[in-house]
Write a protein that holds these residues in place. Structure first.
Motif, PDB file in Angstrom:
ATOM      1  N   MET A   1     -11.567 -40.761 -24.244  1.00 17.94           N
ATOM      2  CA  MET A   1     -11.787 -38.886 -23.877  1.00 17.94           C
ATOM      3  C   MET A   1     -10.665 -38.358 -22.696  1.00 17.94           C
ATOM      4  O   MET A   1     -10.585 -39.603 -22.152  1.00 17.94           O
ATOM      5  CB  MET A   1     -12.938 -39.350 -23.627  1.00 17.94           C
ATOM      6  N   THR A   2     -10.301 -37.582 -22.835  1.00 15.20           N
ATOM      7  CA  THR A   2      -9.635 -37.429 -21.924  1.00 15.20           C
ATOM      8  C   THR A   2      -9.915 -36.275 -21.259  1.00 15.20           C
ATOM      9  O   THR A   2     -10.288 -35.356 -22.067  1.00 15.20           O
ATOM     10  CB  THR A   2      -7.963 -36.607 -22.780  1.00 15.20           C
ATOM     11  N   SER A   3      -9.737 -35.948 -20.552  1.00 12.73           N
ATOM     12  CA  SER A   3      -9.922 -34.866 -19.178  1.00 12.73           C
ATOM     13  C   SER A   3      -8.922 -34.045 -18.692  1.00 12.73           C
ATOM     14  O   SER A   3      -8.118 -34.696 -18.358  1.00 12.73           O
ATOM     15  CB  SER A   3     -11.125 -35.715 -18.224  1.00 12.73           C
ATOM     16  N   VAL A   4      -9.273 -32.850 -18.024  1.00 17.36           N
ATOM     17  CA  VAL A   4      -7.676 -32.696 -17.234  1.00 17.36           C
ATOM     18  C   VAL A   4      -8.407 -31.745 -16.104  1.00 17.36           C
ATOM     19  O   VAL A   4      -8.762 -31.135 -16.378  1.00 17.36           O
ATOM     20  CB  VAL A   4      -7.412 -30.974 -18.546  1.00 17.36           C
ATOM     21  N   VAL A   5      -7.246 -32.094 -14.916  1.00 15.08           N
ATOM     22  CA  VAL A   5      -7.685 -31.338 -13.327  1.00 15.08           C
ATOM     23  C   VAL A   5      -6.869 -30.601 -13.378  1.00 15.08           C
ATOM     24  O   VAL A   5      -5.357 -31.668 -13.689  1.00 15.08           O
ATOM     25  CB  VAL A   5      -7.868 -32.649 -12.563  1.00 15.08           C
ATOM     26  N   LEU A   6      -6.405 -30.055 -12.707  1.00 18.73           N
ATOM     27  CA  LEU A   6      -5.494 -28.823 -11.895  1.00 18.73           C
ATOM     28  C   LEU A   6      -5.164 -29.563 -11.104  1.00 18.73           C
ATOM     29  O   LEU A   6      -5.792 -29.982  -9.947  1.00 18.73           O
ATOM     30  CB  LEU A   6      -6.516 -27.264 -11.477  1.00 18.73           C
ATOM     31  N   LEU A   7      -4.079 -30.159 -10.505  1.00 23.06           N
ATOM     32  CA  LEU A   7      -2.903 -30.631  -9.276  1.00 23.06           C
ATOM     33  C   LEU A   7      -1.602 -29.449  -9.902  1.00 23.06           C
ATOM     34  O   LEU A   7      -1.151 -28.523 -10.224  1.00 23.06           O
ATOM     35  CB  LEU A   7      -2.732 -31.866  -9.609  1.00 23.06           C
ATOM     36  N   GLY A   8      -0.859 -30.087  -8.349  1.00 21.09           N
ATOM     37  CA  GLY A   8       0.542 -29.330  -8.029  1.00 21.09           C
ATOM     38  C   GLY A   8       1.110 -29.054  -9.156  1.00 21.09           C
ATOM     39  O   GLY A   8       1.475 -30.491  -9.599  1.00 21.09           O
ATOM     40  N   LYS A   9       1.846 -28.018  -9.506  1.00 19.12           N
ATOM     41  CA  LYS A   9       3.099 -27.755 -10.493  1.00 19.12           C
ATOM     42  C   LYS A   9       4.606 -26.996  -9.698  1.00 19.12           C
ATOM     43  O   LYS A   9       3.942 -26.547  -8.699  1.00 19.12           O
ATOM     44  CB  LYS A   9       2.267 -26.402 -10.799  1.00 19.12           C
ATOM     45  N   PRO A  10       4.490 -27.997  -9.793  1.00 18.83           N
ATOM     46  CA  PRO A  10       6.632 -27.610  -9.978  1.00 18.83           C
ATOM     47  C   PRO A  10       6.646 -26.224 -10.022  1.00 18.83           C
ATOM     48  O   PRO A  10       6.462 -25.877 -11.303  1.00 18.83           O
ATOM     49  CB  PRO A  10       7.934 -28.620 -10.236  1.00 18.83           C
ATOM     50  N   GLU A  11       7.901 -26.182  -9.439  1.00 21.34           N
ATOM     51  CA  GLU A  11       8.184 -24.439 -10.079  1.00 21.34           C
ATOM     52  C   GLU A  11       9.200 -24.609 -10.950  1.00 21.34           C
ATOM     53  O   GLU A  11       9.465 -23.278 -12.150  1.00 21.34           O
ATOM     54  CB  GLU A  11       9.990 -23.981  -8.319  1.00 21.34           C
ATOM     55  N   ARG A  12       9.888 -25.590 -11.484  1.00 24.23           N
ATOM     56  CA  ARG A  12      10.965 -26.140 -12.652  1.00 24.23           C
ATOM     57  C   ARG A  12       9.771 -27.100 -13.382  1.00 24.23           C
ATOM     58  O   ARG A  12       9.015 -27.987 -12.812  1.00 24.23           O
ATOM     59  CB  ARG A  12      12.167 -26.264 -12.361  1.00 24.23           C
ATOM     60  N   GLU A  13       9.593 -26.833 -14.769  1.00 27.44           N
ATOM     61  CA  GLU A  13       8.997 -28.268 -15.986  1.00 27.44           C
ATOM     62  C   GLU A  13      10.349 -29.453 -15.429  1.00 27.44           C
ATOM     63  O   GLU A  13      11.104 -29.670 -14.573  1.00 27.44           O
ATOM     64  CB  GLU A  13       9.738 -27.752 -17.473  1.00 27.44           C
ATOM     65  N   ILE A  14       8.907 -30.872 -15.219  1.00 31.83           N
ATOM     66  CA  ILE A  14       9.244 -31.886 -15.399  1.00 31.83           C
ATOM     67  C   ILE A  14      10.360 -32.577 -15.857  1.00 31.83           C
ATOM     68  O   ILE A  14       9.828 -32.693 -17.188  1.00 31.83           O
ATOM     69  CB  ILE A  14       8.607 -32.736 -15.011  1.00 31.83           C
ATOM     70  N   PRO A  15      11.520 -33.044 -15.799  1.00 29.14           N
ATOM     71  CA  PRO A  15      12.018 -33.498 -16.901  1.00 29.14           C
ATOM     72  C   PRO A  15      11.485 -35.070 -17.607  1.00 29.14           C
ATOM     73  O   PRO A  15      11.561 -35.756 -16.647  1.00 29.14           O
ATOM     74  CB  PRO A  15      14.065 -34.544 -15.492  1.00 29.14           C
ATOM     75  N   GLN A 557     -17.566 -41.037 -18.559  1.00 31.62           N
ATOM     76  CA  GLN A 557     -17.956 -39.933 -18.886  1.00 31.62           C
ATOM     77  C   GLN A 557     -18.369 -40.332 -20.072  1.00 31.62           C
ATOM     78  O   GLN A 557     -19.259 -40.850 -20.447  1.00 31.62           O
ATOM     79  CB  GLN A 557     -18.347 -38.317 -19.692  1.00 31.62           C
ATOM     80  N   PRO A 558     -17.745 -41.372 -21.271  1.00 34.10           N
ATOM     81  CA  PRO A 558     -18.370 -41.829 -22.602  1.00 34.10           C
ATOM     82  C   PRO A 558     -18.743 -42.683 -22.663  1.00 34.10           C
ATOM     83  O   PRO A 558     -19.992 -43.231 -22.589  1.00 34.10           O
ATOM     84  CB  PRO A 558     -16.748 -42.341 -23.307  1.00 34.10           C
ATOM     85  N   CYS A 559     -18.602 -43.970 -20.895  1.00 32.84           N
ATOM     86  CA  CYS A 559     -19.712 -44.948 -20.714  1.00 32.84           C
ATOM     87  C   CYS A 559     -20.510 -44.491 -20.753  1.00 32.84           C
ATOM     88  O   CYS A 559     -21.619 -45.389 -20.722  1.00 32.84           O
ATOM     89  CB  CYS A 559     -18.748 -45.788 -19.663  1.00 32.84           C
ATOM     90  N   ILE A 560     -20.907 -43.472 -19.925  1.00 36.85           N
ATOM     91  CA  ILE A 560     -22.379 -42.983 -19.223  1.00 36.85           C
ATOM     92  C   ILE A 560     -23.631 -42.772 -20.647  1.00 36.85           C
ATOM     93  O   ILE A 560     -24.138 -42.960 -20.664  1.00 36.85           O
ATOM     94  CB  ILE A 560     -21.989 -41.798 -18.344  1.00 36.85           C
ATOM     95  N   ILE A 613     -20.924 -56.542 -24.653  1.00 34.61           N
ATOM     96  CA  ILE A 613     -20.147 -56.178 -24.350  1.00 34.61           C
ATOM     97  C   ILE A 613     -19.616 -54.639 -23.370  1.00 34.61           C
ATOM     98  O   ILE A 613     -19.639 -53.679 -24.679  1.00 34.61           O
ATOM     99  CB  ILE A 613     -18.418 -56.616 -24.049  1.00 34.61           C
ATOM    100  N   ILE A 614     -20.018 -54.248 -22.590  1.00 39.45           N
ATOM    101  CA  ILE A 614     -19.621 -53.029 -21.914  1.00 39.45           C
ATOM    102  C   ILE A 614     -18.023 -52.942 -21.356  1.00 39.45           C
ATOM    103  O   ILE A 614     -18.040 -53.617 -20.082  1.00 39.45           O
ATOM    104  CB  ILE A 614     -20.649 -52.157 -21.315  1.00 39.45           C
ATOM    105  N   LYS A 615     -17.339 -51.947 -21.803  1.00 36.12           N
ATOM    106  CA  LYS A 615     -16.001 -51.580 -20.718  1.00 36.12           C
ATOM    107  C   LYS A 615     -16.483 -50.639 -20.006  1.00 36.12           C
ATOM    108  O   LYS A 615     -16.560 -49.554 -19.649  1.00 36.12           O
ATOM    109  CB  LYS A 615     -14.904 -51.654 -21.743  1.00 36.12           C
ATOM    110  N   HIS A 616     -17.170 -51.357 -18.790  1.00 37.69           N
ATOM    111  CA  HIS A 616     -17.495 -50.213 -17.326  1.00 37.69           C
ATOM    112  C   HIS A 616     -15.941 -49.990 -16.771  1.00 37.69           C
ATOM    113  O   HIS A 616     -14.365 -50.348 -16.888  1.00 37.69           O
ATOM    114  CB  HIS A 616     -17.773 -50.945 -16.334  1.00 37.69           C
ATOM    115  N   PHE A 617     -15.698 -48.803 -15.210  1.00 42.87           N
ATOM    116  CA  PHE A 617     -14.750 -48.537 -15.027  1.00 42.87           C
ATOM    117  C   PHE A 617     -14.272 -49.644 -14.281  1.00 42.87           C
ATOM    118  O   PHE A 617     -13.028 -49.453 -14.279  1.00 42.87           O
ATOM    119  CB  PHE A 617     -15.199 -47.156 -14.152  1.00 42.87           C
ATOM    120  N   ALA A 618     -14.732 -50.213 -13.908  1.00 41.79           N
ATOM    121  CA  ALA A 618     -14.662 -51.778 -12.185  1.00 41.79           C
ATOM    122  C   ALA A 618     -13.795 -52.348 -13.548  1.00 41.79           C
ATOM    123  O   ALA A 618     -13.307 -53.452 -13.256  1.00 41.79           O
ATOM    124  CB  ALA A 618     -15.103 -51.818 -12.347  1.00 41.79           C
ATOM    125  N   ASP A 619     -14.384 -53.284 -14.626  1.00 42.38           N
ATOM    126  CA  ASP A 619     -14.564 -53.825 -15.283  1.00 42.38           C
ATOM    127  C   ASP A 619     -15.206 -54.527 -16.724  1.00 42.38           C
ATOM    128  O   ASP A 619     -16.149 -53.477 -17.689  1.00 42.38           O
ATOM    129  CB  ASP A 619     -14.979 -55.741 -14.616  1.00 42.38           C
TER     130      ASP A 619
END
Length: 1943
Positions: A1-15, A557-560, A613-619
């Motif tokens: 599962m992949t989620s997207v969050v907004l963080l700081g964006k540089p003025e040009r593309e990251i090399p 969220q997948p684990c939940i 067995i469940i793969k929790h966020f910690a272990d």
């Protein structure tokens, strides 16, 4: 599962560099964030390759050149280690791209080769610079990765003993397993009101942030505390609640905050237990909502509980315990009230002995039981309910001991009369047979009929345990419900702060249903935490206007969904529970079929079919399926519950089950009856019909899921604050850090996730000013612009080429991870290069200087050496020549000497030979002569020898006898000398003994002298005899020659000679024996004397030694007494100060309560719309000896309160009536005292009347004026009687009108007491009536005696008498007072008393008044003519005076010399004219002319005296004119610069009129009674202090008030004095209450109150206060009243004003101190700025609006100038300044002790400089002796401690001796907090701190860490008399006091 969050964006593309890690799928993200398995005991540390991807974020997009720059020789890195998790190593050579191996050296000196991963080629993470190690915020670290976080926490925990650290928005708390002194009231006060980043991390800082955000944002808050068992969650939550209870206070008198804190002991006793990890582990989760009102004061609380561990009631693992309450009961079994419970030791009960550890070290269960019971009582749980709770708990213990006997495999039975079951049934109040039956049977119900089925022994034991768990769970919920009821708010809740104390992520060897639920809850909390972190990042970027980019992050969220979604684990579990034959195995198979290989987070163990067995966020956690269904269903047999419900004897037991169908399961999240205090927008679940009956059947998992959803809704609707508790080791060792356990918990609790998220963005954030100050060294002068922002941009573009590594916000610069370290390295290299260049230059200069000095020295040495050699050669030549000369003369001398020797030897031989021959001849002649002489003497000697022998024999016999007698005496003496008594006598009478010995020696000397005389007489006799014999011999020889033939005669003579010779020989022998005896006696005597002298000297030395000892002891005693006296004096002073402080604190508390009372009274007045009738007692009822202000503030208003509340409900009225009864009783006692004082005064008046009557019989009758005076005195007595009667009537009326039947009923004791007292007072009034009748009869008799006197015609005598009375001021005063009394009492005098006797007395007095009036009229007529003549004379004198003034005005315009001559000429002319006139007038009468001349001389003398006075006045005015002229000139010079010459015009000079002195004032002010309120209003309430301080004399209101008091004292009007003083005190209080936050107002009234107090002392008439008065001032002393008690009241008022002044200046100074003393750089460039984290601190650079040291000094100047303008006493100013400096020092030191960033060398220099500026201010104000400097001593020593060396033992000794004003805790704290700002500074070693602690071990000081900043020194008011004369005080018209007149 992949989620997207907004963080700081540089003025040009990251090399896309080859070193980047881009997260594209879930698997990559899992590897990055959570793939590393938690490190448990016994597990291996993951390899470096496995955890490398977790550390990639620190090097996000780092360029190759930067890598080459950072990975150089001596750079330090972290490498994985299986034991320590991470180890530090140092590069031995530079890294170059392409290298596969790094050459490293570990810290222990071992070299190794570290191989890089050939695939990723990941380099090991770099270490942070040393100056960043130990940071308060982990996000402030430049390199954000796991080893940096772990190392920073370890350094803070182990080295600095700091248990709290920020990690962005999370507070990381490490359990120290030790009590730390960081949770006291002083720490709470220090953190109160502070920003979260301004102080060191603390749980109080989080609590303060939550409290502040609740008040600021109007939003509810939550504090989420999580962690493992034993990590300290409960303690952290407890301290957070304590903080809220302390800083907010309670809005009511119910002490809600105490109840909130009291809930902790109860919940701990019933919900906490000992586990292997924690002695006080919470076995349930709880969420406590603390409610606040609109003023943010605590009004209530509510508690929710989650998932109580019921299984612990019936089973405990090894080394664990059951819940604490069971052991507390067993420890208290011996108490009498617990006898009925029949308890015993914990080892007796099955439910408490399974763990084998019934005792916790250091815990007293019996004492804890007392605390639990006290908490229950405080929360309103009555004793009966408490005993009911204990009965149920004891019943559970006895139920656990119930045993079963098997009858067959399917049935069992309880033994007959089984004692544990009997006790259980007795305690529960149920039938034994019924309970025994249903414990072994169960009921099965089908659709048609019901079956009773026996159960096996195993099922019976399980059913017994299930019943015990169910009872305990219901009891737990019942207690929680009652606690919530006790904490429930009675008023509307405005907001709340929730504290969530919930279990952390758990994983054990065997994990069951409880661990599954716990980890499920932590998954939900972690999801909420991640979302909140990203939300904060988003807000920060939005605020700084930084562009955005998309970054992938892990979402749990997948684990939940795996757990709670449809067909999830919980759904399948509930479905299996509904199946008739559902089992754990079948449920496990369903799980495998549903999720295995379909969900990546679900796995099946390889070797088990009953686990998953469940793969929790910690272990990864492996759960055993066994027991899941049973625990989820939570089955209890209904028949057993019905038996318990049927209990009739025990009412509490059915209560636990009566609403069970409406209550959720015991493991529910929300217990029964729990209603939220206030809510955010949370939608309640809709109730459906029949829901209540179904809800009872919900499973535990379903209920837990619902409660968890409700909790998450609550948390999402609040602002969360996170506290993550870390357990440092598993052995509970204090301050021991296990890296494996710590890193496991850091991964599990989300701290590393926070670091990873921070590292993915821009973790390092600097303000532009901070960046400029830190990296100014990297800028050139041309780069520095006026715009700091543009300057920083230009510099960064040069320093960091990649613009992706930083972003510019509105106020901050954002850096990627590692960039700050890169900048720090550049800065360090620049500083290092600069240091090298400076060193190079200085060393070259030093070497050149050394070379020049050496060259100059070499030239000087050469010059001196060459000169020395020349001088040596010349000396050699001179010596050679001298040697030749010496040899010549020496040889000549030798030859001549040899010749002289030979010549002298020859002559000497000749002389010797010749002399030898002569001497031989001489010797021969001499021998012949000598032989003749010898023969002569031998013959004589023979005769003397014979005589001597005879004499010695005689003497020898005498000596023998005497020696024998002496020996006997000596023996006696020796015996006496050896005896103790002898020694005592010698010691006692030593001097007498010495005198006796001396006398004895003298006697022996006398005897010796007598013996010598005898011997000399014998010698004389012998010589005479010898001469005689010689003469006889000569005669015989002659006769022999003459008669040779007479042979016979010769023979006879020869015989006689022989005889004489024998006698002589005998005499000589006797003489010799006598001499020997005398010598022997002398020797013995001398020996005895020497022995006596030795003994005497010994005695003297003993005496001196004794005297010395006595002297030493006396000196020691004196010194000890002096020391003791000094210590006692100091102790007494301390005790006095403590008592004074305690008294002043009581006054402060009294004033606070008084204000609170006034506020409550005002609120009550507002609530009561219609005023109620009632009597308000006036001050006239008080005794003049009592404190009026106390009565007016307490009694008067308190008595109004019941009357105002008459219409309130009766249940609220009873306590008010009771208070009225107590006050009435107090008032009656006061009236009795007044009655006694009046009785004494009446007795004194009667005695005076009797004496006056006796005198009247001896002298002529008394005159009318004196009689009138006596009658007026009687009138005063009657008026006092009248007042007393009125008051008693009012009291009786108030008592009868009250409506409290239980208090004032006729039969009530209080009613009888009051009636008895009223009856006694009434009897006393009856006695007083009789005394009035006696007075009236005396008055009538005196009036009859005075009537003949009225016919007297001698007006002169009457005039003299009246004049005497006028001089005394008695008649006029009494007459005026009588008229005022008659005017102010328009009531019916016939109703004064029952029989009208007082009316008759009044009529008699009225007649006396008429008589006096007629006398005054007759006297007036006789004086009118004389007055007319006097008026004419006065008019003429006025005209003359006017002429004199005109002449004086004219003379003032003349020069001084001409002025005197003109005045003298005018006076001579006037006197001459007047003299001529009177000579002509009295020419016919010489006597009158002579009298006129005498009067003229007197007038001349008076005029001369007036002239001298006028000269003095003129000189004084001239001086004032010069001063004014100088000031006006200075002003005119300043004004003339702005005025053109044409604008200047000449103005006429007006002549100065000197006001004439019309009257000699007495220094009093008169006002009318009705003007008193106007006086108080104009002089106190509406007076503006600023205008008075600038324009008028200091203390003018105090002088005016005292002059008014003087006039009332002069009138002998006690009512007026009392009323004025009371109004003054109340007026000052009102002003201070209204404008109490204005420093000028408080200072002004403190000064005036003290001046008023000093005036009351100065003019009191007491000798101690009159020493410095002038004679005129002594005349102004009070004459009639002793106002000592009012002085005490004013002193108390002054103390309260002083304390209010201190609070005002503290509120003004408080915001300035930290900024001005600590944060502001007074010396620019000294302090460095370190990188800060997300918790932004206040900048140390002064921005606009911040305070500096100059701000503090300006404020101090303002305070000082205001106090001086107000005329405050200098000693009082010193005390205020001392208090101000103490506040500055205490606040500064407290902040220094709580701020790690402030403990550096440079900051110590700044503090010392700031303190020196404050000392300079004290010198300028001449306040160095005020004691203010000493209050700064702790701060000075703390600053010195920051700057001194801290390495060697000598340094430790110096620190211990230097820091004597700091406590040990403060010294150790400063050393622990010491942090280098630059790399050149060194940290303090832990061993050095230990050395300091050892050296300070014996120091006895307070363990308190912080100073008490609220401490107020006790204030004193030294007497300060005023030299100002009262009669000279002028009242300005601006005060509006025209209604008062000077007297």
């Amino acid at each position: 599962m992949t989620s997207v969050v907004l963080l700081g964006k540089p003025e040009r593309e990251i090399p896309k560099l080859p070193y980047e890690i881009v997260y594209t799928n879930t698997r990559d993200m899992e590897i990055c964030s959570m793939e590393i398995e938690p490190i448990l005991p016994g597990k291996e540390i993951p390899a470096a390759s496995e955890s490398a991807e977790n550390l990639c974020c620190w090097r996000y997009g780092m360029e190759i050149d930067v890598l080459e720059y950072m990975y150089v020789k001596y750079a330090r890195v972290w490498i994985p280690d299986p034991e320590e998790v991470w180890k530090s190593a140092e590069l031995l050579k530079d890294y170059k791209p392409g290298d596969k191996v790094l050459q490293l050296r570990l810290e222990e000196g071992k070299d190794l080769e570290y191989s890089l991963d050939p695939k990723t080629k990941e380099l090991p993470p770099l270490r942070n610079p040393d100056i960043l190690v130990g940071e308060n915020d982990l996000t402030a670290l430049s390199y954000l990765h796991e080893p940096a976080v772990l190392h920073n926490l370890k350094v803070r925990f182990i080295d600095s003993k700091l248990i709290y650290t920020y990690c962005g928005i999370v507070l990381v708390a490490i359990n120290p397993y030790e009590q730390l002194p960081i949770y006291g009231e002083d720490i709470i006060n220090a953190y109160s009101g502070q920003n979260m980043g301004d102080m060191d991390p603390h749980i109080f800082a989080v609590a303060e942030e939550a409290y502040k955000q609740m008040a600021r944002d109007e939003r509810n808050q939550s504090i989420i505390v999580s962690g493992e068992s034993g990590a300290g969650k409960t303690v952290s939550a407890k301290y957070a609640m304590r903080y809220f209870a302390t800083v907010s206070g309670s809005a009511s008198e119910a002490n809600v905050e105490e109840k909130v804190l009291a809930s902790n002991p109860i919940m701990e006793s019933i919900g906490n237990a000992k586990t292997t990890r924690n002695d006080n582990s919470s076995r349930f989760g709880k969420y406590i909502e603390i409610g606040f009102d609109k003023r943010y004061r605590i009004i209530g609380a509510n508690m929710r509980t989650y998932l109580l561990e019921k299984s612990r009631v019936v089973f405990q693992a090894e080394e664990e315990r059951n819940y604490h309450i069971f052991y507390q009961l067993c420890a208290s079994a011996a108490l009498p009230e617990f006898k009925t419970l029949r308890l015993g030791s914990a080892n007796y009960f099955h439910y408490t002995k399974q763990g084998g550890s019934p005792v916790i070290d250091g815990v007293d269960d019996a004492k804890e039981m007392v605390n639990t019971r006290q908490a229950c009582t405080l929360l309103g749980i009555s004793d009966s309910y408490q005993m009911g709770i204990f009965r149920i708990l004891a019943g559970i213990l006895h139920l656990g001991n119930v045993e079963f006997a098997s009858r067959d495999s399917d049935s069992c039975t309880v033994p007959t009369k089984h004692e544990p079951l009997i006790i259980f049934c007795d305690l529960m109040g149920v039938e034994y047979e019924e309970m025994a039956h249903w414990l072994c049977h169960r009921k099965l119900a089908t659709a048609t009929e019901t079956y009773i089925k026996p159960i096996s022994k195993l099922h019976a034991i399980n059913a017994r345990d299930a019943l015990a768990k169910h009872i305990y769970a219901n009891l737990f919920n019942w207690i929680v419900d009652h606690v919530n009821k006790a904490l429930h708010a009675t008023v509307k809740q405005h907001s709340f702060i929730g504290v969530l104390d919930i279990y952390g992520f758990e994983t054990f060897e065997i994990n069951s249903f409880e661990q599954f639920c716990i980890n499920y809850a932590n998954e939900k909390l972690q999801q909420q935490f991640n979302m909140h972190v990203f939300k904060l990042e988003q807000e920060e970027y939005m605020k700084e206007q930084i562009p955005w980019t998309l970054i992938d992050f892990y979402d749990n969220q997948p684990c939940i969904n795996l757990i709670e979604a449809k067909m999830g684990i919980l759904d399948l579990l509930d479905e299996e529970c509904k199946m008739p034959k559902g089992s754990d195995d079948s449920w496990a198979q369903k799980l495998y079929n549903t999720h295995l290989n379909k969900c990546a987070l679900f796995e099946k163990p390889r070797l088990s079919n009953k686990a998953f067995i469940i793969k929790h966020f910690a272990d990864k956690v492996e759960y055993q399926c066994e027991g899941f269904l049973e625990k989820n269903k939570d089955t209890v047999y209904e028949e057993q519950i019905k038996v318990l419900k049927s209990s009739k004897k025990f009412k509490l037991l059915p209560e636990l089950f009566q609403d069970e169908e409406k209550v959720l399961s015991p493991t529910s999240a929300t217990p029964s009856g729990r209603v939220p205090l206030s809510r955010m927008p949370i939608k309640p679940a809709k109730a459906r019909p029949g829901q209540a009956s179904k809800e009872h059947k919900k499973t535990v998992g379903h209920q837990f899921r619902n409660s968890l959803h409700l909790l998450m809704e609550t948390l999402n609707a609040t602002t969360p604050h996170y506290v993550r508790c870390i357990k440092p080791n598993d052995f509970k060792f204090p301050f021991t850090f296990d890296e494996k356990r710590a890193v496991q918990q850091l991964r599990a609790c989300g701290v590393l996730e926070t670091i990873r998220i921070s590292a993915a963005g821009f973790p390092s954030r600097w303000t532009y000013q901070e960046f400029f100050s830190r990296y100014r060294v990297l800028m050139k002068q041309r780069d520095v612009l006026g715009d700091r922002k543009q300057t920083c941009k230009n510099v960064l573009e040069k320093l960091i080429q990649d613009k992706d590594k930083y972003q510019f916000g509105k106020t901050k610069i954002f850096f990627r991870a590692g960039q700050v370290a890169y900048l720090e390295k550049i800065r360090a290299d620049k500083l290092r290069a600069a240091c090298i260049r400076i060193q190079k230059t200085i060393r070259g200069w030093l070497m050149r200087k050394k070379y020049v000095r050496m060259r100059k020295a070499a030239i000087t040495i050469q010059r001196h050496v060459r000169g020395y050699q020349a001088r040596c050669y010349a000396k050699f030549l001179r010596r050679t020549r001298a040697a030749i000369t010496i040899q010549k003369f020496q040889r000549m001398y030798v030859v001549r000497k040899r010749y002289q020797c030979m010549r002298d030897a020859t002559i000497a031989l000749q002389a010797l030979l010749r002399g030898y021959m002569v001497r031989n001849k001489y010797q021969m002649m001499l021998r012949e002569h000598k032989s003749v002489v010898i023969q002569k003497h031998v013959r004589g000697w023979l005769a003397r020898r014979r005589y001597g022998r005879t004499l010695r024999a005689i003497v020898y016999l005498q000596c023998c006898y005497r020696r024998m007698m002496a020996k006997r005496e000596l023996k006696k003496l020796k015996i006496e000398a050896r005896s103790v008594e002898r020694y005592k006598k010698l010691h006692i009478g030593l001097e007498n003994k010495i005198m006796q010995l001396q006398r004895k020696i003298d006697e022996q000397n006398k005897e010796y002298k007598s013996l010598l005389e005898k011997m000399s007489s014998l010698e004389i006799t012998y010589s005479t005899e010898t001469e005689k014999l010689r003469s006889d011999v000569e005669r015989l020889r002659m006769s022999e020659e003459e008669a040779k033939n007479a042979t016979n005669r010769v023979i006879s003579l020869q015989e006689e000679i022989a005889k004489l010779r024998r006698e002589l020989h005998q005499t000589q022998s006797e003489k010799k024996s006598i001499e020997e005896w005398a010598d022997k006696y002398k020797h013995e005597t001398e020996q005895l004397v020497s022995e006596l002298k030795e003994q005497n000297s010994l005695l003297k030395t003993e005496k001196e030694e004794l005297n010395r000892r006595i002297h030493d002891q006396a000196r020691e005693i004196t010194e000890s007494m002096e020391k003791k006296l000094v210590e006692e004096t100091k102790q007494l002073e301390l005790d006095l100060n403590d008592e004074r402080l305690r008294y002043q604190n009581l006054l402060n508390e009294f004033s606070r309560l008084e204000e609170r009372y006034d506020d409550l009274k005002d609120e009550m007045n507002l609530m009561v719309s219609i005023p109620k009738p009632g009597h308000k007692r006036t001050d006239s009822t008080h005794s003049s000896n009592e404190s009026e202000y106390t009565f007016s503030s307490e009694i008067t208003e308190a008595e109004d309160l019941p009357l105002r509340m008459e219409q309130e409900p009766s249940e609220k009225k009873a306590p008010l009536d009771m208070s009225l009864f107590l006050k009435l009783q107090k008032r009656v006692s006061e009236l009795e005292q007044e009655k006694q004082s009046l009785q004494d005064e009446l007795d004194r008046k009667e005695e005076q009347a009797l004496r006056a009557k006796a005198k009247e019989e001896e002298r002529p009758p008394i005159r009318g004026a004196e009689l009138e005076y006596e009658s007026l005195k009687r009138q005063e007595l009657e008026s006092e009687n009248k007042k007393l009667k009125n008051e008693l009537n009012e009291l009786q009326k108030a008592l009868t009108e009250t409506r409290a039947p239980e208090v004032t009923a006729p039969g009530a004791p209080a009613y009888r007491v009051l009636l008895d007292q009223l009856t006694s007072v009434s009897e006393e009034l009856e006695v007083r009536k009789e005394e009035v009748l006696i007075l009236r009869s005396q008055l009538v008799s005196q009036k009859e005696a005075i009537q003949p006197k009225n016919t007297m015609t001698d007006a002169t005598i009457l005039l003299e008498d009246v004049q005497k009375m006028k001089d005394k001021g008695e008649i006029a005063q009494a007459y005026i007072g009588l008229k005022e009394t008659n005017r102010q009492s328009p009531q019916d005098y016939h109703m004064l008393n029952e029989d009208g006797e007082l009316w008759l007395a009044y009529e008699g007095l009225k007649q006396a008044n008429r008589l006096l009036e007629s006398q005054l009229q007759s006297q007036k007529k006789s004086h009118e003519n004389e007055l007319e003549s006097l008026r004419g004379e006065i008019q003429s004198l006025k005209e003359e005076n006017n002429r004199q003034q005109q002449l004086l005005a004219q003379n003032l315009q003349l020069p001084p010399e001409a002025r005197i001559e003109a005045s003298l000429q005018h006076e001579i002319t006037r006197l001459t004219n007047e003299n001529l006139f009177f000579e002509e007038l009295y020419a016919d009468d010489p006597k009158k002319y002579q009298l006129y001349r005498i009067s003229l001389y007197k007038r001349m003398i008076d005029l001369m005296e007036q002239l001298e006075k006028q000269d003095k006045t003129v000189r004084k005015l001239k001086k004032q004119l010069k001063v004014f002229a100088k000031k006006i000139g200075e002003l005119e010079v300043g004004q003339m610069e702005n005025i053109s010459p044409g604008q200047i015009i000449d103005e006429p000079i007006r002549p100065v009129n000197i006001p004439r002195k019309e009257k000699d004032f007495q220094g009093m002010l008169e006002y009318k009674k009705e003007d008193e309120q106007k006086l108080v209003k104009n002089l106190i309430l509406e007076l503006k202090p600023r205008g008075v301080a600038v324009n008028l004399i200091p203390g003018l209101p105090a002088y005016i008030l005292f002059m008014c008091v003087r006039h009332a004292d002069y009138l002998n009007d006690d009512q007026k004095v009392r009323s004025l003083l009371t109004s003054t005190i109340n007026g000052i209080k009102k002003v201070l209450k209204k404008r109490g936050d204005d420093f000028e107002t408080v200072s002004f009234w403190l000064s005036n109150t003290c001046r008023f107090l000093h005036c009351l002392k100065q003019y009191s008439g007491e000798e101690g206060f009159m020493k410095h008065n002038t004679p005129r001032q002594n005349e102004h002393c009070l004459t009639n009243f002793d106002l000592a008690e009012y002085r005490q009241v004013l002193s108390d008022l002054a103390i309260q004003i002083y304390q209010q002044l201190v609070r005002v200046l503290e509120n003004i100074l408080q915001p300035m101190i930290v900024s001005g003393m600590l944060e502001h750089e007074t010396i620019q460039g000294v302090s460095g700025v370190k990188p800060t984290g997300l918790r932004k601190r206040t900048s140390s650079i002064a921005d606009e609006g911040t305070y500096t040291l100059d701000s503090i000094i300006r404020q101090l100047n303002s305070f000082h100038s205001v106090m001086c303008q107000h005329g405050m006493d200098p000693e009082l100013i010193k005390q205020v300044v001392k208090q101000m400096f103490y506040i500055i020092g205490a606040v500064t030191l407290n902040n220094l002790l709580l701020r790690k960033d402030m403990c550096s060398w440079s900051k110590g220099m700044q503090i010392r400089y700031n303190v020196s500026q404050l000392e300079e201010w004290l010198r300028d104000k001449n306040l160095m002796n005020s004691g203010a400097k000493e209050t700064l001593e702790p701060l000075i020593q703390a600053a010195q401690l920051l700057q001194v060396k801290k390495k060697t033992d000598e340094d430790a000794e110096a620190i211990c001796s230097m820091c004597n004003a700091l406590t040990t805790a403060q010294i150790v704290k400063v050393l622990n907090l010491y942090t280098p700002v630059n790399e050149f500074e060194e940290r303090v070693l832990v061993s050095f701190i230990r050395t300091i602690q050892v050296r300070l071990r014996d120091r006895k000081d307070s363990p308190q860490l912080l100073m008490d900043a609220k401490h107020i020194f006790p204030v004193t008011f030294p007497f300060n008399p005023s030299s100002l004369a009262l009669e000279t005080i002028q009242i300005p018209a601006s005060l509006g006091l025209g209604f008062i007149s000077r007297v």
